[in-house]
Structure formats: C-alpha cells, structure tokens
Design an enzyme around this catalytic site. Structure first.
Site, PDB file in Angstrom:
ATOM      1  N   LYS A 116       0.800  -1.219   0.000  1.00 52.93           N
ATOM      2  CA  LYS A 116       0.000   0.000   0.000  1.00 52.93           C
ATOM      3  C   LYS A 116       0.839   1.278   0.000  1.00 52.93           C
ATOM      4  CE  LYS A 116      -3.110  -3.185   0.587  1.00 52.93           C
ATOM      5  NZ  LYS A 116      -3.667  -3.894  -0.544  1.00 52.93           N
ATOM      6  N   GLU A 200      -2.399   7.848   6.833  1.00 50.86           N
ATOM      7  CA  GLU A 200      -3.155   8.764   5.987  1.00 50.86           C
ATOM      8  C   GLU A 200      -4.070   9.616   6.854  1.00 50.86           C
ATOM      9  OE1 GLU A 200      -3.879   6.020   1.978  1.00 50.86           O
ATOM     10  OE2 GLU A 200      -5.480   6.309   3.435  1.00 50.86           O
ATOM     11  N   TYR A 202      -7.607  10.643   7.954  1.00 53.04           N
ATOM     12  CA  TYR A 202      -8.883   9.925   7.953  1.00 53.04           C
ATOM     13  C   TYR A 202      -9.983  10.902   7.560  1.00 53.04           C
ATOM     14  CZ  TYR A 202     -12.911   7.226   9.453  1.00 53.04           C
ATOM     15  OH  TYR A 202     -14.109   6.554   9.476  1.00 53.04           O
ATOM     16  N   ARG A 292      -5.736  -8.658  -7.108  1.00 50.86           N
ATOM     17  CA  ARG A 292      -6.347  -9.989  -7.056  1.00 50.86           C
ATOM     18  C   ARG A 292      -7.837  -9.852  -7.348  1.00 50.86           C
ATOM     19  NH1 ARG A 292      -9.104  -9.027  -2.443  1.00 50.86           N
ATOM     20  NH2 ARG A 292      -8.082  -7.885  -0.770  1.00 50.86           N
ATOM     21  N   ARG A 338     -22.629 -10.050   3.126  1.00 48.48           N
ATOM     22  CA  ARG A 338     -21.692 -11.067   3.588  1.00 48.48           C
ATOM     23  C   ARG A 338     -22.213 -11.668   4.899  1.00 48.48           C
ATOM     24  NH1 ARG A 338     -15.487  -9.022   2.650  1.00 48.48           N
ATOM     25  NH2 ARG A 338     -15.802  -7.777   0.762  1.00 48.48           N
TER      26      ARG A 338
END
Length: 455
Positions: A116, A200, A202, A292, A338
C-alpha cells in the site's frame, strides 16, 4: 492453453474457481489443511492434496508445499483466489521460476501496487489523486507521532501489506497513537508476516468506492464500473452495491479513467481493483489497489454479465481482452450481503461450530456463493465468511426489496451469524435512501435501541 489449475485457497472462493474451471473444461486440484479434508472445495475438485496442519502458516501460506503439490499433480497454473498468498510477490515469482502460470499479476507489479505505501508513492508520481499521508513506510511509533501531528487528527494507520481491514486503526487523539500503532503493527505481522505501516488522513463521512479493472498482456485495460463498499465493520465490508447509487455519468467517467490510468502506469495484467475514498463533495482519492480478485466480484458480474474468473484465466493464457470499454454496459442494480459466523452483540466475535440445518434462498436474480453444507464443522482458524448472498434487479429499490426477502428466507442453524444484523441494516431508512458512509455501521451500533432489533 491451461489444462489443470491448482487452487491455492479454500472456502467459497475455491468453490467458485472450481465451478468456473469446470465450465471451461479445465481440471482442478484443491489443496487443504488437515481440518479441511471434508470441506466442500476439497470434495468438488478433481484432485485434492492435503498440504499441512490447521495453522495457515503451515498449510495455505506454505509456498514450497503448494508448489510441490502443483508439480506432483501436473498443474500448469495456480489460482490464488483472495487472501492467503494472492498478493504475495514472492509466490508469484516462485510460480514463474517453476514454470507454473500464476493467475494474477507479476511479482514486481504486486510489489508496486499490492504494497500500500509503495502504491501511494507510485500514484502520486502518476498524478492520480491520493489521500494526504506518508509517501514512505513509517519506521517507528515515534516517527509516526510526528507525521500524524503534521497531517492533523484524525488519522488512519494502515498495514502496507494489508487487506480485509487487518492492521488498520483510526487514531483520533495523540495520546492514543502509540498503542494503536503497535496494535496495528502486531496484527499486520500476524496476518501478513509484514508489520510495515503507513499513515493517511482519515476522511470523515466518506464513501468507499472501488473500480473493477481487467488488463491483458498487450496493454489493453478496461474498467467494469464501480462498487460502493461503504457499509463496513472494523474496516471490513458487510454490504456492497453495484453500481454506486449516487454516481453520475461524469463522475464515473472521471473515476474510471483514473482507475485505468493507475493500472496502465504499472503495466498491470489480469483482474484488479482500484479503491477510492470519496468525500461529501464528491472529491475522490486513491487509497489502494487490490492485485487480485475481490470477495465482492460477483455483483459486478451480475450487472455486466462478464465472468471475472474466466476472464482471469483467459488473460493468464495469453489471450487479448475480447471486450472493449464501449462493450461494457451496466444493467440494473446488484447488492451483496456477507454472512459471517460472528456475534454482532459481542463485538463481532467469531463463532465457529457445526451447521446443523441449512436452507439457501433462490429465485430469479438471486445468487448464493458459499462452501457451506448441513453438517459442516466451521473451523476457528480461518476467516468467518460463510455466504455471499447476492441479488440483482432492475433498480436499487427493487434490489433492496429482493434482498430483504432472501435474508428472511436464508436459514443457518447451529452457529451464531450476523444474518439478523444485516437484515436490520438493509431495513434502515438511511440505507434505503442512500444516506450512508463508512461510519454507518459504527453509528448504528451506538444506538442501543436499533441494536436490540438485530437479535
């Protein structure tokens, strides 16, 4: 052409890949740990090889055993699915060295985009907008404190090799920083074998929007539209939608072009996802690339009619993309929920156990991706995802109604799940009206009255 694929994964994604291979006339080899010998993927594959004991580090993350299994079975390709070794550059390179096709990008691209912090640096150089934060990995908590002070709180700490919300912590106050930095680093090391972190700003009230891309070996890159993945808990997605209900044609064009540019910049090949954060003024920022297939790839398949697993295999075989950007047409609206083995009332604590009774819903526009069956004993060692429940209809309102129906029809007995909690989320007026962001679930959990409805 590929004739036999070893699936270096387990659970529903392994089952999904096996089914796609079957339709393409490709033989399959499943791998399993000793606790997974009775798992559905191990039963459906043409061949199954047990590669080690329960811990992932001794089985599904054991590269040498997986390569040996592929060689012993005569597999000419390996599909890594998602998680485990899917974003491991060393594994991709090892496959190539052994003459096995890795169904995914090359190791150098994984290093540039799968890591990342490296991806952030690459996108900054390419002129793709990124969230303000560090260009390099953060060496220590002390260095991180100084960086966080310069960025301004709140900040988010992220694992460089991360995914699935692991190794990620939001820090709102300086006095919380060191403890959360150390916790994120330890979680990242346990999950990915890499405790490298970056920081980073937020962005409060943000939406999480990701673009699905396909890229062949000849420089052709297209996107298949976006997914809204803002409904999350612990930075892990619970509900995804395609397309994003607030998206305009102009904004989709701009974000899609940025996603394609990001992929082309690194010479990307195969399927991947460019992830953005969007603020309440529709300004978007690159946050990471998943090199992916994604858990939520199915809803993109529902609205485009394109089978992403088959496309991955075709690209790995060296075939050029058979579709252009102009061929991609988004039809209707799709939603995925999910279903996890967890208890929302106990901080989403995982709940392994034996499935005593099971009923999957059906009907027009309903898709269920799962590796469950009645009598299956869910192990405690792996991810808690049980079922990906998807619906597709003409528009968002009808898709929501359809999801309400199928959630009410799904039956999983013998274990705790988040099924009732998802039903509560889907029925929230703010969800129905599209008034959601990445803090939506967190806000709901703070409301004890609403939480009581989730049991």
């Amino acid at each position: 052409m590929i004739s036999k694929i070893l699936i270096a994964n387990r659970g529903e994604i392994a089952v999904r890949i096996i089914r796609a291979c079957r339709e393409m006339g490709i033989s399959t080899v499943a791998i399993c740990s000793d606790v997974d010998k009775d798992a559905l993927h191990a039963q459906l594959a043409d061949e199954t090889i047990c590669i080690g004991p329960v811990p992932s580090k001794d089985s599904y993350l054991k590269m040498d055993r997986i390569i040996s299994a592929a060689c012993a079975a005569g597999a000419d390709a390996i599909h890594p699915g998602f998680g485990f070794l899917s974003e491991n550059s060393r594994f991709s390179d090892l496959c190539k060295k052994c003459g096995i096709i890795f169904i995914g990008p090359t190791g150098d691209v994984i290093d540039r985009m799968g890591n990342k912090s490296e991806a952030r640096r690459t996108m900054i150089e390419a002129g793709v907008p990124v969230v303000p934060g560090t260009k390099q990995a953060v060496a220590s908590a002390e260095e991180g404190l100084k960086i966080a002070a310069d960025i301004g709180y709140p900040v988010i700490i992220k694992a460089s090799a991360g995914g699935g919300g692991k190794g990620m912590r939001i820090v709102r106050k300086e006095e919380e920083f060191v403890k959360l930095f150390e916790t994120a680093g330890q979680e990242a090391k346990n999950s990915f074998g890499d405790d490298t972190l970056y920081i980073e700003r937020y962005i409060e009230g943000a939406r999480h929007i990701e673009f699905q891309i396909l890229a062949d070996n000849y420089g052709n890159v297209i996107h298949l539209g976006e997914r809204d993945c803002s409904i999350q808990r612990r930075h892990q997605k619970l509900i995804e939608e395609a397309p994003a209900h607030h998206m305009t044609a102009e904004l989709r064009k701009a974000m899609g072009e940025a996603a394609v540019k990001a992929a082309k910049t690194v010479g990307y090949q195969n399927a991947g996802t460019i992830e953005f954060i969007m603020d309440n003024q529709n300004r978007f920022y690159f946050i990471e690339m998943n090199t992916r297939i994604q858990v939520e790839h199915g809803i993109t398949e529902l609205v485009t009619g394109i089978d992403l697993i088959k496309e991955q295999i075709k690209i790995a075989e060296g075939r050029p993309l058979s579709i252009s950007q102009e061929d991609v047409v988004i039809k209707g609206h799709a939603i995925e929920c999910r279903i996890n083995a967890e208890n929302p009332l106990k901080d989403f604590m995982p709940c392994p156990g034996t499935v005593t009774s099971l009923h999957f819903p059906g009907g027009n526009g309903v898709r269920v991706d799962s590796a469950l069956y009645a009598g299956y004993k869910i192990p405690s060692a792996y991810d808690s995802l049980l079922v990906k429940l998807m619906v597709h209809d003409n528009d968002r309102e009808q898709a929501i109604r359809k999801m309400q129906g199928v959630l009410g029809e799904l039956v999983i007995e013998g274990i705790d799940t988040n099924l009732d909690f998802l039903y509560t989320l889907i029925n929230q007026e703010d969800f129905k009206e599209g008034n959601t962001d990445t803090a939506f679930v967190e806000k709901l959990l703070k409301d004890k009255k609403e939480m009581s409805k989730a049991v």
